[in-house]
Design a protein around this motif. Structure first.
Motif, PDB file in Angstrom:
ATOM      1  N   UNK A 189      -0.873 -43.811  76.875  1.00  0.00           N
ATOM      2  CA  UNK A 189       0.410 -44.056  75.800  1.00  0.00           C
ATOM      3  C   UNK A 189       0.930 -45.044  76.175  1.00  0.00           C
ATOM      4  N   UNK A 190       1.181 -46.289  75.735  1.00  0.00           N
ATOM      5  CA  UNK A 190       2.119 -47.452  76.151  1.00  0.00           C
ATOM      6  C   UNK A 190       3.513 -47.328  75.200  1.00  0.00           C
ATOM      7  N   UNK A 191       4.502 -47.693  75.434  1.00  0.00           N
ATOM      8  CA  UNK A 191       5.530 -47.792  74.688  1.00  0.00           C
ATOM      9  C   UNK A 191       5.173 -49.101  73.730  1.00  0.00           C
ATOM     10  N   UNK A 192       5.433 -49.168  72.358  1.00  0.00           N
ATOM     11  CA  UNK A 192       5.421 -50.390  71.745  1.00  0.00           C
ATOM     12  C   UNK A 192       5.939 -51.590  72.122  1.00  0.00           C
ATOM     13  N   UNK A 193       5.358 -52.851  72.241  1.00  0.00           N
ATOM     14  CA  UNK A 193       6.038 -54.056  72.745  1.00  0.00           C
ATOM     15  C   UNK A 193       7.523 -54.261  72.212  1.00  0.00           C
ATOM     16  N   UNK A 194       7.451 -53.929  70.852  1.00  0.00           N
ATOM     17  CA  UNK A 194       8.870 -54.021  70.154  1.00  0.00           C
ATOM     18  C   UNK A 194       9.806 -53.205  70.768  1.00  0.00           C
ATOM     19  N   UNK A 195       9.689 -52.180  71.413  1.00  0.00           N
ATOM     20  CA  UNK A 195      10.496 -51.177  71.802  1.00  0.00           C
ATOM     21  C   UNK A 195      10.916 -51.655  73.397  1.00  0.00           C
ATOM     22  N   UNK A 196       9.920 -51.955  73.951  1.00  0.00           N
ATOM     23  CA  UNK A 196      10.105 -52.758  75.283  1.00  0.00           C
ATOM     24  C   UNK A 196      11.356 -53.867  75.212  1.00  0.00           C
ATOM     25  N   UNK A 197      10.945 -54.793  74.434  1.00  0.00           N
ATOM     26  CA  UNK A 197      11.568 -56.048  74.077  1.00  0.00           C
ATOM     27  C   UNK A 197      13.188 -55.608  73.934  1.00  0.00           C
ATOM     28  N   UNK A 198      13.137 -54.541  72.898  1.00  0.00           N
ATOM     29  CA  UNK A 198      14.632 -54.134  72.478  1.00  0.00           C
ATOM     30  C   UNK A 198      15.389 -53.531  73.645  1.00  0.00           C
TER      31      UNK A 198
ATOM     32  N   UNK B 184      14.824 -54.017  77.113  1.00  0.00           N
ATOM     33  CA  UNK B 184      15.071 -54.634  78.191  1.00  0.00           C
ATOM     34  C   UNK B 184      15.667 -56.117  78.030  1.00  0.00           C
ATOM     35  N   UNK B 185      15.442 -56.576  76.876  1.00  0.00           N
ATOM     36  CA  UNK B 185      16.059 -58.078  76.288  1.00  0.00           C
ATOM     37  C   UNK B 185      15.611 -58.896  77.625  1.00  0.00           C
ATOM     38  N   UNK B 186      14.378 -59.130  77.762  1.00  0.00           N
ATOM     39  CA  UNK B 186      14.057 -60.132  78.815  1.00  0.00           C
ATOM     40  C   UNK B 186      14.381 -61.615  78.555  1.00  0.00           C
ATOM     41  N   UNK B 187      14.764 -62.080  79.491  1.00  0.00           N
ATOM     42  CA  UNK B 187      15.148 -63.776  79.742  1.00  0.00           C
ATOM     43  C   UNK B 187      13.776 -64.422  79.143  1.00  0.00           C
ATOM     44  N   UNK B 188      12.703 -63.894  79.724  1.00  0.00           N
ATOM     45  CA  UNK B 188      11.291 -64.413  79.715  1.00  0.00           C
ATOM     46  C   UNK B 188      10.212 -63.427  79.361  1.00  0.00           C
ATOM     47  N   UNK B 189       9.584 -63.414  78.319  1.00  0.00           N
ATOM     48  CA  UNK B 189       8.700 -62.447  77.973  1.00  0.00           C
ATOM     49  C   UNK B 189       7.301 -62.985  78.408  1.00  0.00           C
ATOM     50  N   UNK B 190       6.529 -62.792  79.323  1.00  0.00           N
ATOM     51  CA  UNK B 190       5.421 -63.078  79.977  1.00  0.00           C
ATOM     52  C   UNK B 190       4.333 -62.325  79.758  1.00  0.00           C
ATOM     53  N   UNK B 191       3.207 -62.758  78.720  1.00  0.00           N
ATOM     54  CA  UNK B 191       2.160 -61.853  78.278  1.00  0.00           C
ATOM     55  C   UNK B 191       0.804 -62.350  78.908  1.00  0.00           C
ATOM     56  N   UNK B 192       0.305 -61.703  79.767  1.00  0.00           N
ATOM     57  CA  UNK B 192      -0.801 -62.078  80.588  1.00  0.00           C
ATOM     58  C   UNK B 192      -2.243 -62.212  79.719  1.00  0.00           C
ATOM     59  N   UNK B 193      -2.091 -61.575  78.607  1.00  0.00           N
ATOM     60  CA  UNK B 193      -3.175 -61.541  77.682  1.00  0.00           C
ATOM     61  C   UNK B 193      -2.893 -62.063  76.487  1.00  0.00           C
ATOM     62  N   UNK B 194      -3.892 -62.660  75.339  1.00  0.00           N
ATOM     63  CA  UNK B 194      -3.720 -63.003  74.021  1.00  0.00           C
ATOM     64  C   UNK B 194      -3.511 -61.511  73.345  1.00  0.00           C
ATOM     65  N   UNK B 195      -2.334 -61.049  73.067  1.00  0.00           N
ATOM     66  CA  UNK B 195      -2.356 -59.987  72.050  1.00  0.00           C
ATOM     67  C   UNK B 195      -2.003 -60.598  70.758  1.00  0.00           C
ATOM     68  N   UNK B 196      -2.519 -59.690  69.682  1.00  0.00           N
ATOM     69  CA  UNK B 196      -2.369 -60.064  68.381  1.00  0.00           C
ATOM     70  C   UNK B 196      -2.003 -58.870  67.386  1.00  0.00           C
ATOM     71  N   UNK B 197      -1.786 -59.361  66.246  1.00  0.00           N
ATOM     72  CA  UNK B 197      -1.673 -58.216  65.224  1.00  0.00           C
ATOM     73  C   UNK B 197      -0.253 -58.325  64.773  1.00  0.00           C
ATOM     74  N   UNK B 198      -0.038 -57.964  63.555  1.00  0.00           N
ATOM     75  CA  UNK B 198       1.178 -58.016  62.913  1.00  0.00           C
ATOM     76  C   UNK B 198       2.434 -57.432  63.707  1.00  0.00           C
ATOM     77  N   UNK B 199       2.093 -56.384  64.362  1.00  0.00           N
ATOM     78  CA  UNK B 199       3.149 -55.816  65.209  1.00  0.00           C
ATOM     79  C   UNK B 199       3.645 -56.596  66.532  1.00  0.00           C
ATOM     80  N   UNK B 200       2.534 -57.281  67.020  1.00  0.00           N
ATOM     81  CA  UNK B 200       2.916 -58.164  68.026  1.00  0.00           C
ATOM     82  C   UNK B 200       3.572 -59.354  67.643  1.00  0.00           C
ATOM     83  N   UNK B 201       3.350 -59.877  66.555  1.00  0.00           N
ATOM     84  CA  UNK B 201       4.041 -60.999  65.988  1.00  0.00           C
ATOM     85  C   UNK B 201       5.544 -60.636  65.708  1.00  0.00           C
ATOM     86  N   UNK B 202       5.615 -59.557  65.259  1.00  0.00           N
ATOM     87  CA  UNK B 202       7.183 -59.237  64.986  1.00  0.00           C
ATOM     88  C   UNK B 202       7.891 -58.886  66.213  1.00  0.00           C
ATOM     89  N   UNK B 203       7.310 -58.255  67.042  1.00  0.00           N
ATOM     90  CA  UNK B 203       7.855 -58.061  68.700  1.00  0.00           C
ATOM     91  C   UNK B 203       8.216 -59.496  69.134  1.00  0.00           C
TER      92      UNK B 203
END
Length: 218
Positions: free
Chosen positions: A36-45, A47-66
């Motif tokens: 079970x991985x934390x949702x991307x939105x939770x991780x962003x909130x 850690x507030x990264x300066x750069x968010x580097x996604x090594x794979x093309x993730x998609x879906x409404x939740x990803x777009x919002x995050x």
């Protein structure tokens, strides 16, 4: 090492990848225990990264919002592709929230249905601010608005291509963080990707000083 960004699991977690690398092709076969991985939105909130580097093309409404929240918080969003078999229409909303998208030539052609890599880059640039296309031994190209540049790859003795794309991405992001122009970012990316293939895995990836020296022609 700061472990605040790690996810703890109870018990051993099997995560194995076998790399099948030959002269003309490369494939990876992976197995991973369910986790079970934390949702991307939770991780962003969190850690507030300066750069968010996604090594794979993730998609879906939740990803777009995050990704939208990450950019609103000031993060630069960089996304690779990693051979995700989708068409542009299925990922347009996500790519609209990406600052830099970096597929390889084959991925760019498949995503867009274009007949040339240059045309594929132009199609993608209608959605993403900066498009970078990796072309293996032929180097790479980048497109940002009306600004276009293409650079060849230096001739090197190839030992292992595993990790070359990740090293390429790191070089480009390093240039962005340093305020470099598009051509310099691309040159750093090509330098890092080209150097990495001369050793097993990413063992030959250059240091910052070595990458800068390669770009300057030293």
């Amino acid at each position: 090492m700061d472990g605040s960004g790690f996810t703890a699991v109870d018990g051993p977690q099997r995560n194995v990848t076998a790399v099948l690398s030959g002269a003309g092709d490369r494939a990876m076969v992976s197995y991973r225990d369910p986790a079970v991985e934390p949702p991307l939105g939770e991780l962003v909130a969190a850690h507030r990264p300066r750069v968010l580097l996604l090594p794979i093309l993730r998609h879906g409404a939740g990803v777009a919002r995050a990704l939208g929240r990450a950019r609103a918080a000031g993060a630069l969003v960089f996304m690779d592709c990693q051979d995700v078999p989708v068409a542009l229409g299925a990922v347009r909303d996500v790519l609209a929230q990406v600052d830099v998208f970096a597929p390889n030539a084959e991925e760019a052609l498949r995503l867009t249905g274009a007949s040339t890599v240059e045309d594929a880059a132009r199609v993608l640039a209608e959605v993403v601010g900066t498009v970078v296309v990796k072309r293996g031994a032929d180097g790479a190209l980048a497109l940002r608005g009306k600004e276009f540049c293409a650079l060849p790859a230096p001739a090197v003795d190839v030992v292992d291509t595993t990790g070359a794309g990740d090293c390429f991405d790191a070089g480009f992001v390093h240039g962005l963080l340093g305020g470099a122009d598009l051509r310099t970012c691309l040159a750093l990316a090509v330098a890092c990707g080209s150097a990495s293939v001369t050793g097993v895995g990413s063992s030959a990836a250059p240091t910052r000083a070595q990458a800068a020296e390669r770009v300057s022609g030293g």
